[in-house]
Design a protein around this motif. Structure first.
Motif, PDB file in Angstrom:
ATOM      1  N   GLY A  27       0.798  -1.125   0.001  1.00 32.85           N
ATOM      2  CA  GLY A  27      -0.150   0.004  -0.003  1.00 32.85           C
ATOM      3  C   GLY A  27       0.844   1.298   0.026  1.00 32.85           C
ATOM      4  N   GLN A  31       0.964   4.306  -2.661  1.00 26.68           N
ATOM      5  CA  GLN A  31       0.867   5.636  -2.358  1.00 26.68           C
ATOM      6  C   GLN A  31       2.101   6.352  -3.051  1.00 26.68           C
ATOM      7  OE1 GLN A  31       1.286   4.832   1.681  1.00 26.68           O
ATOM      8  NE2 GLN A  31      -0.972   6.052   2.201  1.00 26.68           N
ATOM      9  N   GLN A  62      -4.234   4.876   5.487  1.00 21.98           N
ATOM     10  CA  GLN A  62      -4.546   4.784   3.936  1.00 21.98           C
ATOM     11  C   GLN A  62      -3.968   3.339   3.611  1.00 21.98           C
ATOM     12  OE1 GLN A  62      -3.136   7.520   0.847  1.00 21.98           O
ATOM     13  NE2 GLN A  62      -5.176   7.614   0.376  1.00 21.98           N
ATOM     14  N   PHE A  66      -5.727   0.214   1.774  1.00 24.36           N
ATOM     15  CA  PHE A  66      -5.463  -0.244   0.589  1.00 24.36           C
ATOM     16  C   PHE A  66      -4.962  -1.688   0.839  1.00 24.36           C
ATOM     17  CE2 PHE A  66      -3.319   3.743  -1.517  1.00 24.36           C
ATOM     18  CZ  PHE A  66      -4.518   4.159  -1.504  1.00 24.36           C
ATOM     19  N   ILE A  69      -8.318  -3.404   0.741  1.00 29.70           N
ATOM     20  CA  ILE A  69      -8.772  -3.630  -0.795  1.00 29.70           C
ATOM     21  C   ILE A  69      -8.123  -4.987  -1.246  1.00 29.70           C
ATOM     22  CG2 ILE A  69      -8.537  -2.765  -3.208  1.00 29.70           C
ATOM     23  CD1 ILE A  69      -8.758  -0.050  -1.883  1.00 29.70           C
ATOM     24  N   GLY A 128     -11.556  -0.873   3.532  1.00 30.68           N
ATOM     25  CA  GLY A 128     -11.132  -1.322   2.178  1.00 30.68           C
ATOM     26  C   GLY A 128     -11.481  -2.678   1.869  1.00 30.68           C
ATOM     27  N   ARG A 133     -12.483  -0.431  -3.125  1.00 25.48           N
ATOM     28  CA  ARG A 133     -12.528   0.680  -3.913  1.00 25.48           C
ATOM     29  C   ARG A 133     -11.410   1.828  -3.257  1.00 25.48           C
ATOM     30  NH1 ARG A 133     -17.106   2.750  -2.741  1.00 25.48           N
ATOM     31  NH2 ARG A 133     -16.569   4.702  -3.995  1.00 25.48           N
ATOM     32  N   LEU A 134     -10.528   2.188  -4.160  1.00 28.52           N
ATOM     33  CA  LEU A 134      -9.914   3.356  -3.769  1.00 28.52           C
ATOM     34  C   LEU A 134     -10.271   4.640  -3.412  1.00 28.52           C
ATOM     35  CD1 LEU A 134      -6.835   3.348  -6.591  1.00 28.52           C
ATOM     36  CD2 LEU A 134      -6.674   2.530  -4.020  1.00 28.52           C
ATOM     37  N   GLU A 135     -11.410   4.817  -3.754  1.00 30.29           N
ATOM     38  CA  GLU A 135     -12.157   6.011  -3.004  1.00 30.29           C
ATOM     39  C   GLU A 135     -12.600   5.917  -1.877  1.00 30.29           C
ATOM     40  OE1 GLU A 135     -13.637   4.028  -6.053  1.00 30.29           O
ATOM     41  OE2 GLU A 135     -12.040   5.455  -7.145  1.00 30.29           O
ATOM     42  N   CYS A 137     -10.830   4.762   0.688  1.00 28.67           N
ATOM     43  CA  CYS A 137      -9.490   5.254   1.405  1.00 28.67           C
ATOM     44  C   CYS A 137      -8.966   6.554   1.503  1.00 28.67           C
ATOM     45  CB  CYS A 137      -8.561   4.257   0.682  1.00 28.67           C
ATOM     46  SG  CYS A 137      -8.897   2.299   0.817  1.00 28.67           S
TER      47      CYS A 137
END
Length: 144
Positions: A27, A31, A62, A66, A69, A128, A133-135, A137
């Motif tokens: 993750g 980033q 974050q 990730f 996810i 996640g 979805r990334l959104e 996070c």
């Protein structure tokens, strides 16, 4: 040796606990690719230590999201085993700043946190995992 320490010292054993830690580190690579880490590293030069810690928490949470996810898509592939999700959530619980400080020094100093509390780390991994979805996070525009 880190995974041995994770299992023995931090009471977070299991292959999916290990996978969570690895996915968290991946993750951070994500980033870096999307510009979060370069921006943070640039901003931190003009921040106080307290501000750096607060921003670091957002970066770390974050990365936890990730990792969640990744777990989401692993589950969709049908390769998770019973108890895997609990292993990851337990690992997140065991490596929260509050839990680590309580275990190592007997008290917590919230101003010194730089990875997030156990509850925060579990929550963002779960976000996640549930959404995929990334959104989901965006720790920078949502309360942590």
């Amino acid at each position: 040796t880190f995974y041995d320490e994770l299992a023995q010292r931090f009471k977070a054993s299991g292959d999916f606990a290990q996978a969570y830690v690895l996915a968290h580190e991946v993750g951070h690579h994500v980033q870096n690719l999307i510009g979060v880490l370069p921006k943070f590293n640039q901003m931190r030069q003009s921040m106080s230590q307290t501000e750096q810690n607060r921003m670091s928490i957002r970066v770390e949470l974050q990365a936890d999201c990730f990792a969640g996810i990744w777990g989401h898509y692993t589950a969709q592939k049908g390769i998770l085993e019973r108890g895997d999700l609990e292993e990851a959530l337990n690992a997140a619980q065991q490596i929260g700043d509050d839990t680590l400080q309580r275990r190592t020094q007997g008290y917590v100093v919230p101003e010194s946190f730089n990875h997030g509390t156990s509850a925060q780390r579990k929550e963002w991994f779960a976000r996640g995992f549930e959404s995929g979805r990334l959104e989901a996070c965006d720790t920078f525009n949502n309360p942590v």
